[in-house]
Design a protein around this motif. Sequence first.
Motif, mmCIF file in Angstrom:
data_model
loop_
_atom_site.group_PDB
_atom_site.id
_atom_site.type_symbol
_atom_site.label_atom_id
_atom_site.label_comp_id
_atom_site.label_asym_id
_atom_site.label_seq_id
_atom_site.Cartn_x
_atom_site.Cartn_y
_atom_site.Cartn_z
ATOM 1 N N VAL A 95 43.163 11.171 39.522
ATOM 2 C CA VAL A 95 44.028 11.994 40.369
ATOM 3 C C VAL A 95 44.334 13.341 39.725
ATOM 4 C CG1 VAL A 95 46.309 12.130 41.452
ATOM 5 C CG2 VAL A 95 45.064 9.954 41.438
ATOM 6 N N GLY A 96 44.638 13.321 38.428
ATOM 7 C CA GLY A 96 45.128 14.534 37.778
ATOM 8 C C GLY A 96 44.156 15.223 36.859
ATOM 9 N N THR A 108 37.046 22.076 23.709
ATOM 10 C CA THR A 108 38.064 21.056 23.995
ATOM 11 C C THR A 108 37.487 19.652 23.865
ATOM 12 O OG1 THR A 108 39.234 22.561 25.500
ATOM 13 C CG2 THR A 108 39.669 20.199 25.735
ATOM 14 N N LEU A 109 36.303 19.450 24.428
ATOM 15 C CA LEU A 109 35.649 18.143 24.340
ATOM 16 C C LEU A 109 35.296 17.804 22.898
ATOM 17 C CD1 LEU A 109 33.307 18.363 27.461
ATOM 18 C CD2 LEU A 109 35.320 16.896 27.200
ATOM 19 N N SER A 145 48.814 23.599 33.038
ATOM 20 C CA SER A 145 48.528 24.024 31.664
ATOM 21 C C SER A 145 48.331 22.831 30.736
ATOM 22 C CB SER A 145 49.661 24.910 31.142
ATOM 23 O OG SER A 145 50.890 24.183 31.118
ATOM 24 N N VAL A 146 48.986 21.711 31.051
ATOM 25 C CA VAL A 146 48.816 20.485 30.261
ATOM 26 C C VAL A 146 47.550 19.754 30.683
ATOM 27 C CG1 VAL A 146 49.824 18.248 29.681
ATOM 28 C CG2 VAL A 146 51.296 20.271 29.868
ATOM 29 N N LEU A 147 47.322 19.638 31.989
ATOM 30 C CA LEU A 147 46.172 18.904 32.506
ATOM 31 C C LEU A 147 44.859 19.548 32.062
ATOM 32 C CD1 LEU A 147 47.378 18.149 36.150
ATOM 33 C CD2 LEU A 147 47.292 16.579 34.211
ATOM 34 N N GLU A 148 44.844 20.849 31.906
ATOM 35 C CA GLU A 148 43.615 21.538 31.502
ATOM 36 C C GLU A 148 43.164 21.167 30.098
ATOM 37 O OE1 GLU A 148 44.609 25.607 32.077
ATOM 38 O OE2 GLU A 148 43.828 25.676 34.139
ATOM 39 N N LEU A 149 44.086 20.597 29.295
ATOM 40 C CA LEU A 149 43.750 20.210 27.928
ATOM 41 C C LEU A 149 43.147 18.817 27.845
ATOM 42 C CD1 LEU A 149 46.927 21.546 26.070
ATOM 43 C CD2 LEU A 149 44.692 22.657 26.275
ATOM 44 N N PHE A 184 48.111 21.850 41.428
ATOM 45 C CA PHE A 184 49.245 21.395 40.635
ATOM 46 C C PHE A 184 50.114 22.586 40.225
ATOM 47 C CE2 PHE A 184 46.013 18.139 40.153
ATOM 48 C CZ PHE A 184 46.743 16.967 40.237
ATOM 49 N N PRO A 185 51.411 22.332 39.961
ATOM 50 C CA PRO A 185 52.270 23.415 39.454
ATOM 51 C C PRO A 185 51.725 23.983 38.147
ATOM 52 C CG PRO A 185 53.574 21.499 40.117
ATOM 53 C CD PRO A 185 52.130 21.073 40.167
ATOM 54 N N ASP A 186 52.066 25.230 37.876
ATOM 55 C CA ASP A 186 51.520 25.918 36.703
ATOM 56 C C ASP A 186 51.823 25.173 35.407
ATOM 57 O OD1 ASP A 186 50.500 27.858 38.329
ATOM 58 O OD2 ASP A 186 52.161 29.255 38.051
ATOM 59 N N ALA A 187 53.050 24.650 35.285
ATOM 60 C CA ALA A 187 53.425 23.954 34.051
ATOM 61 C C ALA A 187 52.570 22.707 33.856
ATOM 62 C CB ALA A 187 54.905 23.588 34.080
ATOM 63 N N ALA A 188 52.394 21.932 34.931
ATOM 64 C CA ALA A 188 51.574 20.724 34.825
ATOM 65 C C ALA A 188 50.110 21.081 34.622
ATOM 66 C CB ALA A 188 51.735 19.877 36.088
#
Length: 261
Positions: free
Chosen positions: A194-195, A242-243, A211-215, A205-209
């Motif tokens: 989902v995320g 990142t990977l 920025s975390v999900l992209e990691l 997704f909201p900007d704050a979420a």
Amino acid sequence: MSTGTYAPKPGAAPVGRMIAAQAALETRMLLRNGEQLLLTVIIPSLLLVLFSTVDIVTVPVSTTGGSDKAVDFLAPGVLALAVLSTAFTGQAIATGFERRYGVLKRLGASPLPRWALMTAKTLAVLVTEVLQIALLTAIALALGWSPQGDPGSVLLLLVLGTAAFSGLGLLMAGTLRAEATLAAANLVFLLLLVGGGVIVPLEKFPDAARSVLELLPISALSDGLRAVLQDGAALPWGDALTLAVWAVLGLGAAAKFFRWE
């Protein structure tokens, strides 16, 4: 006295032959498991067909001139999901129960070195992924997928993603109880589905979420594959880095904390 032509020759087989035999066994076990088949083949295939043919997800407009068809957006994400399902979820659950039932302990006492056992498991994962990717690619092409980009960049991203998810899966299997591994691995699979930018674009997704999900490794893999296969970009070094970081951390932690009993 002559010992005869067919005298036994005691000793372990060459390591390469032991790894090949164990990898073949591990592959057969993966493919025969109904739950693993559901995770590795049926769910990704159904998601690809459903969301490509039904207008459920709004595909973000490409800013680089790439295709805006739903299947062109979804196919890279589903390929990333296939890697997640095999290298992380499937491997974590299978290894966790092997550890609980004492299979790993007995194999660890056999002539097969422990590093060779992990190598065989990795080869089994790679073989399964090749079959998954071939099937999903055929389905996507039938749905009108038009992949772009360099195959070498795609291969590198898939290998890095496999290493990252394998490390995390083995870490979970080697530190948690089998039942906890089963629940946690399936929960993580659903949450990342989902995320992780697989089906739902991270832009939703909201900007704050975001920025975390992209990691997350699933986000890096799906976004990286999408950049190459949909937009025709060169190797996305940020996603690859990142990977690589996740792979080093996961494999390193698994090697240090994995418990064989």
